[in-house]
Design a protein around this motif. Sequence first.
Motif, PDB file in Angstrom:
ATOM      1  N   LEU A 216      -4.751  -4.590   2.218  1.00 12.91           N
ATOM      2  CA  LEU A 216      -4.565  -3.365   2.253  1.00 12.91           C
ATOM      3  C   LEU A 216      -3.719  -3.133   1.010  1.00 12.91           C
ATOM      4  O   LEU A 216      -2.760  -3.305   0.830  1.00 12.91           O
TER       5      LEU A 216
ATOM      6  N   LYS B 298      -7.484   9.856  -4.028  1.00 12.29           N
ATOM      7  CA  LYS B 298      -6.505  10.221  -2.633  1.00 12.29           C
ATOM      8  C   LYS B 298      -6.423  11.635  -2.385  1.00 12.29           C
ATOM      9  O   LYS B 298      -6.369  11.651  -1.128  1.00 12.29           O
TER      10      LYS B 298
ATOM     11  N   GLU C 159     -10.118  -6.126   5.456  1.00 13.81           N
ATOM     12  CA  GLU C 159      -8.753  -5.926   5.912  1.00 13.81           C
ATOM     13  C   GLU C 159      -7.955  -7.102   5.765  1.00 13.81           C
ATOM     14  O   GLU C 159      -6.731  -6.947   5.330  1.00 13.81           O
TER      15      GLU C 159
ATOM     16  N   ALA D 179       0.811  -1.203  -0.001  1.00 13.14           N
ATOM     17  CA  ALA D 179       0.099  -0.217  -0.018  1.00 13.14           C
ATOM     18  C   ALA D 179       0.882   1.310   0.137  1.00 13.14           C
ATOM     19  O   ALA D 179       0.506   2.447  -0.435  1.00 13.14           O
TER      20      ALA D 179
ATOM     21  N   ALA E 192      -5.804   7.917   6.219  1.00 11.66           N
ATOM     22  CA  ALA E 192      -5.976   6.480   6.125  1.00 11.66           C
ATOM     23  C   ALA E 192      -7.439   6.125   7.035  1.00 11.66           C
ATOM     24  O   ALA E 192      -8.077   4.962   6.919  1.00 11.66           O
ATOM     25  N   GLU E 193      -7.918   7.227   7.599  1.00 14.64           N
ATOM     26  CA  GLU E 193      -9.242   6.839   8.491  1.00 14.64           C
ATOM     27  C   GLU E 193     -10.438   6.908   7.538  1.00 14.64           C
ATOM     28  O   GLU E 193     -11.505   6.328   7.732  1.00 14.64           O
TER      29      GLU E 193
ATOM     30  N   TYR F 202      -9.372  12.643  -0.375  1.00 12.37           N
ATOM     31  CA  TYR F 202      -9.506  11.699   0.977  1.00 12.37           C
ATOM     32  C   TYR F 202      -8.438  12.667   1.976  1.00 12.37           C
ATOM     33  O   TYR F 202      -8.796  12.874   2.933  1.00 12.37           O
TER      34      TYR F 202
ATOM     35  N   LYS G 165     -13.455   4.945   9.530  1.00 11.73           N
ATOM     36  CA  LYS G 165     -13.403   3.841  10.263  1.00 11.73           C
ATOM     37  C   LYS G 165     -13.883   3.694  11.373  1.00 11.73           C
ATOM     38  O   LYS G 165     -13.875   4.260  12.440  1.00 11.73           O
TER      39      LYS G 165
ATOM     40  N   TYR H  46      -8.339   0.292  -0.183  1.00 11.46           N
ATOM     41  CA  TYR H  46      -9.359  -0.633   0.776  1.00 11.46           C
ATOM     42  C   TYR H  46     -10.620  -1.180  -0.202  1.00 11.46           C
ATOM     43  O   TYR H  46     -11.097  -0.386  -1.007  1.00 11.46           O
TER      44      TYR H  46
END
Length: 333
Positions: free
Chosen positions: A187, A80, A179, A40, A95-96, A83, A128, A154
Amino acid sequence: MPLGLGRRKKAPPLVENEEAEPGRGGLGVGESGPLGGGGAGGPQMGLPPPPPALRPRLVFHTQLAHGSPTGRIEGFTNVKELYGKIAEAFRLPPAEVMFCTLNTHKVDMDKLLGGQIGLEDFIFAHIKGQRKEVEVFKSEDALGLTITDNGAGYAFIKRIKEGSVIDHIQVVNVGDMIEAINGQSLLGCRHYEVARLLKELPRGRTFTLKLTEPRKAFDMISQRSASGRPGAGSQLGTGRGTLRLRSRGPATVEDLPSAFEEKAIEKVDDLLESYMGIRDTELAATMVELGKDKKNPDELAEALDERLGDFAFPDEFVFDVWGAIGDAKVGRY
């Protein structure tokens, strides 16, 4: 040359945002994961992001799906970066952010943000929540899952078929991020890699799924599988124009797709689920874009090999895609 004879797979790098999206889910990830030979945190493929001066100066409003004040984001050109902007607005690690929906805070897969955002759309970010681990006995070859991904590494569950193996496990829900399988981290993997791994698990054995569910608001607690039903609604937003997020080059503002394109995309998306166990409107849109001006299935096959060679689409699938595009052109819906 007849379709399937002499086709050479070029094996380009894994497709990115424009091809798969979430979401497109499916959107592309930009780096391969454990199944694809990388991690990742691997190098990004394609061109670097364009300088800020070339990015559309469009402002979007956003909230966290479980509840938050309203934030404003702008200056992004791919998923990306989107986010990252959301995480910055709410002071979260990027990453959340698991995935985003348009104009609803619910885990509604018909409203999943893909590679296009309506200029008037409101973005809800799902982050998450609870992690869980379940054991699944694979009593049938098909588990009843449709997988998509968020464009940033993800893969998650987009649909659960009624009466399937997974449907009988109440703790597994639409929107759950996959996951790991049997301890193997997923991931960074694309949705089709995860779907392939699930399909290859031996029948008659038990395997372990490690899942992360999106954090829920109070009115979402009892919701098990929002939009887990067959059929996919438009992901392209409600605004009169859309911002198209591209993996190479700047994002562009475009008109909404025509009625022919919308129907062709829907039909190709259905074929993706039938053949590969994934739904990916943006990938379907890319395939329609590649095929709508082609004169025969061989030209379409060459275009798919050139642009999407990693998927290794079988010849019968290409024929069906050609037929779906042709049917939509002449109004056979």
